[in-house]
Motif scaffolding. Structure first.
Motif, PDB file in Angstrom:
ATOM      1  N   VAL A 291     -10.232 -20.420   2.098  1.00 62.00           N
ATOM      2  CA  VAL A 291     -10.375 -19.069   1.556  1.00 62.00           C
ATOM      3  C   VAL A 291      -9.131 -18.740   0.734  1.00 62.00           C
ATOM      4  N   PRO A 292      -9.274 -18.439  -0.554  1.00 60.85           N
ATOM      5  CA  PRO A 292      -8.107 -18.041  -1.363  1.00 60.85           C
ATOM      6  C   PRO A 292      -7.568 -16.692  -0.905  1.00 60.85           C
ATOM      7  N   GLY A 293      -6.253 -16.562  -0.942  1.00 59.13           N
ATOM      8  CA  GLY A 293      -5.634 -15.313  -0.531  1.00 59.13           C
ATOM      9  C   GLY A 293      -4.440 -14.988  -1.400  1.00 59.13           C
TER      10      GLY A 293
ATOM     11  N   HIS B 202      -0.914 -10.335   4.119  1.00 63.71           N
ATOM     12  CA  HIS B 202      -1.829 -11.203   3.367  1.00 63.71           C
ATOM     13  C   HIS B 202      -3.173 -10.494   3.213  1.00 63.71           C
ATOM     14  N   ALA B 203      -3.859 -10.829   2.148  1.00 59.53           N
ATOM     15  CA  ALA B 203      -5.205 -10.311   1.912  1.00 59.53           C
ATOM     16  C   ALA B 203      -6.025 -11.393   1.234  1.00 59.53           C
ATOM     17  N   ALA B 204      -7.338 -11.333   1.429  1.00 55.59           N
ATOM     18  CA  ALA B 204      -8.218 -12.248   0.714  1.00 55.59           C
ATOM     19  C   ALA B 204      -8.141 -11.953  -0.780  1.00 55.59           C
ATOM     20  N   ALA B 205      -8.117 -12.997  -1.592  1.00 55.97           N
ATOM     21  CA  ALA B 205      -7.937 -12.828  -3.031  1.00 55.97           C
ATOM     22  C   ALA B 205      -9.052 -12.009  -3.669  1.00 55.97           C
ATOM     23  N   ASP B 206     -10.236 -12.041  -3.072  1.00 59.92           N
ATOM     24  CA  ASP B 206     -11.361 -11.308  -3.660  1.00 59.92           C
ATOM     25  C   ASP B 206     -11.525  -9.911  -3.071  1.00 59.92           C
ATOM     26  N   ASN B 207     -10.594  -9.507  -2.193  1.00 61.97           N
ATOM     27  CA  ASN B 207     -10.684  -8.173  -1.597  1.00 61.97           C
ATOM     28  C   ASN B 207      -9.894  -7.185  -2.456  1.00 61.97           C
ATOM     29  N   ASP B 208     -10.476  -6.872  -3.623  1.00 61.65           N
ATOM     30  CA  ASP B 208      -9.787  -6.010  -4.582  1.00 61.65           C
ATOM     31  C   ASP B 208      -9.456  -4.641  -3.991  1.00 61.65           C
TER      32      ASP B 208
ATOM     33  N   ALA C  48      -8.709  -3.825  -0.862  1.00 60.88           N
ATOM     34  CA  ALA C  48      -7.532  -3.884   0.010  1.00 60.88           C
ATOM     35  C   ALA C  48      -6.265  -4.097  -0.802  1.00 60.88           C
ATOM     36  N   ILE C  49      -6.332  -4.961  -1.811  1.00 63.03           N
ATOM     37  CA  ILE C  49      -5.143  -5.242  -2.618  1.00 63.03           C
ATOM     38  C   ILE C  49      -4.686  -3.985  -3.349  1.00 63.03           C
ATOM     39  N   ARG C  50      -5.624  -3.239  -3.906  1.00 61.96           N
ATOM     40  CA  ARG C  50      -5.260  -1.994  -4.594  1.00 61.96           C
ATOM     41  C   ARG C  50      -4.641  -0.995  -3.611  1.00 61.96           C
ATOM     42  N   LEU C  51      -5.202  -0.934  -2.404  1.00 59.45           N
ATOM     43  CA  LEU C  51      -4.652  -0.031  -1.390  1.00 59.45           C
ATOM     44  C   LEU C  51      -3.214  -0.411  -1.052  1.00 59.45           C
ATOM     45  N   TYR C  52      -2.984  -1.694  -0.794  1.00 63.82           N
ATOM     46  CA  TYR C  52      -1.631  -2.120  -0.430  1.00 63.82           C
ATOM     47  C   TYR C  52      -0.647  -1.894  -1.571  1.00 63.82           C
ATOM     48  N   GLU C  53      -1.111  -2.039  -2.796  1.00 64.85           N
ATOM     49  CA  GLU C  53      -0.231  -1.750  -3.939  1.00 64.85           C
ATOM     50  C   GLU C  53       0.131  -0.268  -3.969  1.00 64.85           C
TER      51      GLU C  53
END
Length: 219
Positions: A75-77, A187-193, A195-200
Motif C-alpha cells: 500500500v503506498p503511503g 503516516h497516511a495512505a497516499a490515496d487518502n486525500d 486525511a492528508i489535507r486535514l493533517y496539512e
C-alpha cells in the motif's frame, strides 16, 4: 531515522518490546505486526528476519525483499512531519489505559484505522473522547525514536465522523509530544486525500513517500 522509523524504534526507545535477531527485529506479536530491518535491501537482514517470523509487515521509502521472501500486499503511503506546528490541549480528551482495551478494540473494528492489537496501547499515550460513556474517538502514540513520536490510531466511530474529533485528538497528542521536547510525525495512505489535507491544515508537512508492505517467507 524517519526513513526507517520502525527500526529506529525497535533498536532504540522501544527495544523492550522487540524480538531481535542480528539486523532484524519485530514487535512482540500481541503489540504490533510491524517488523524492521537495519537495511531494507540487505539479504543478510532478511535472513535474520526469517529466524524471527515467516510473515512481516514493513514500511520505508523502498523495500527489496531478500531470497525466499515474497510480497503479499503493498500500500503506498506518505509520511508527514510536524516541524513548527503547535498542539492544542483538549479538556474533553481522556487518557486511555489497559482497562479500556476492550472498548478500544471494538472502536478499531468499527473505524478500521489500521493494525491495532491488544497491547498496542503500551507503546505510548492514548487519548479518547467519550459521549454518554461510550468511546467514540481515539488517537495515540506508536513508533518512538529519539526526538520523534508517531501519532497513530486516529479514528472516529462512523456514526460520529465529520465533527472534528480526530483533529482535536491529534492536536492534543501533538501538544503532549511537543511538551516533551520532541516532534510529532504520522503516516497516511497516499490515496487518502481527505486525511492528508486535514493533517496539512493541522500543521503537518509531507516528508517523503513510503510503502506499507507485508511479506511472506516461502523458503
Amino acid at each position: 531515522m524517519l526513513e526507517n522509523p520502525v527500526w529506529a524504534a525497535l533498536s532504540g526507545p522501544q527495544a523492550c518490546y522487540a524480538e531481535a535477531s542480528g539486523d532484524a527485529a519485530r514487535y512482540q506479536s500481541d503489540i504490533s505486526p510491524f517488523a524492521a530491518l537495519a537495511d531494507n535491501g540487505d539479504p543478510a537482514a532478511w535472513r535474520d528476519l526469517a529466524t524471527l517470523t515467516d510473515y512481516a509487515l514493513l514500511t520505508g521509502p523502498s523495500i527489496t525483499p531478500g531470497p525466499g521472501w515474497e510480497m503479499a500486499v503493498s500500500v503506498p503511503g506518505v509520511q508527514m512531519v510536524g516541524h513548527g506546528m503547535t498542539g492544542v490541549d483538549d479538556p474533553e480528551a481522556v487518557v486511555l489505559s489497559e482497562t479500556d482495551v476492550p472498548e478500544i478494540l471494538d472502536l478499531v473494528e468499527r473505524a478500521k484505522p489500521g493494525p491495532f492489537r491488544k497491547r498496542t496501547i503500551e507503546l505510548g499515550r492514548y487519548l479518547g473522547i467519550r459521549e454518554n460513556g461510550r468511546l467514540i474517538a481515539m488517537a495515540g502514540e506508536r513508533f518512538r525514536q529519539p526526538g520523534w513520536t508517531e501519532v497513530s490510531g486516529v479514528c472516529t466511530d462512523p456514526e460520529h465522523q465529520g465533527r472534528g474529533l480526530g483533529a482535536r485528538l491529534t492536536l492534543a497528542l501533538a501538544a503532549s509530544i511537543l511538551g516533551r521536547g520532541e516532534l510529532p510525525f504520522l503516516h497516511a495512505a497516499a490515496d487518502n486525500d481527505r486525511a492528508i489535507r486535514l493533517y496539512e491544515r493541522l500543521g503537518f508537512e509531507p516528508s517523503h513517500d513510503v510503502i506499507f508492505a507485508s511479506y511472506r517467507y516461502v523458503g
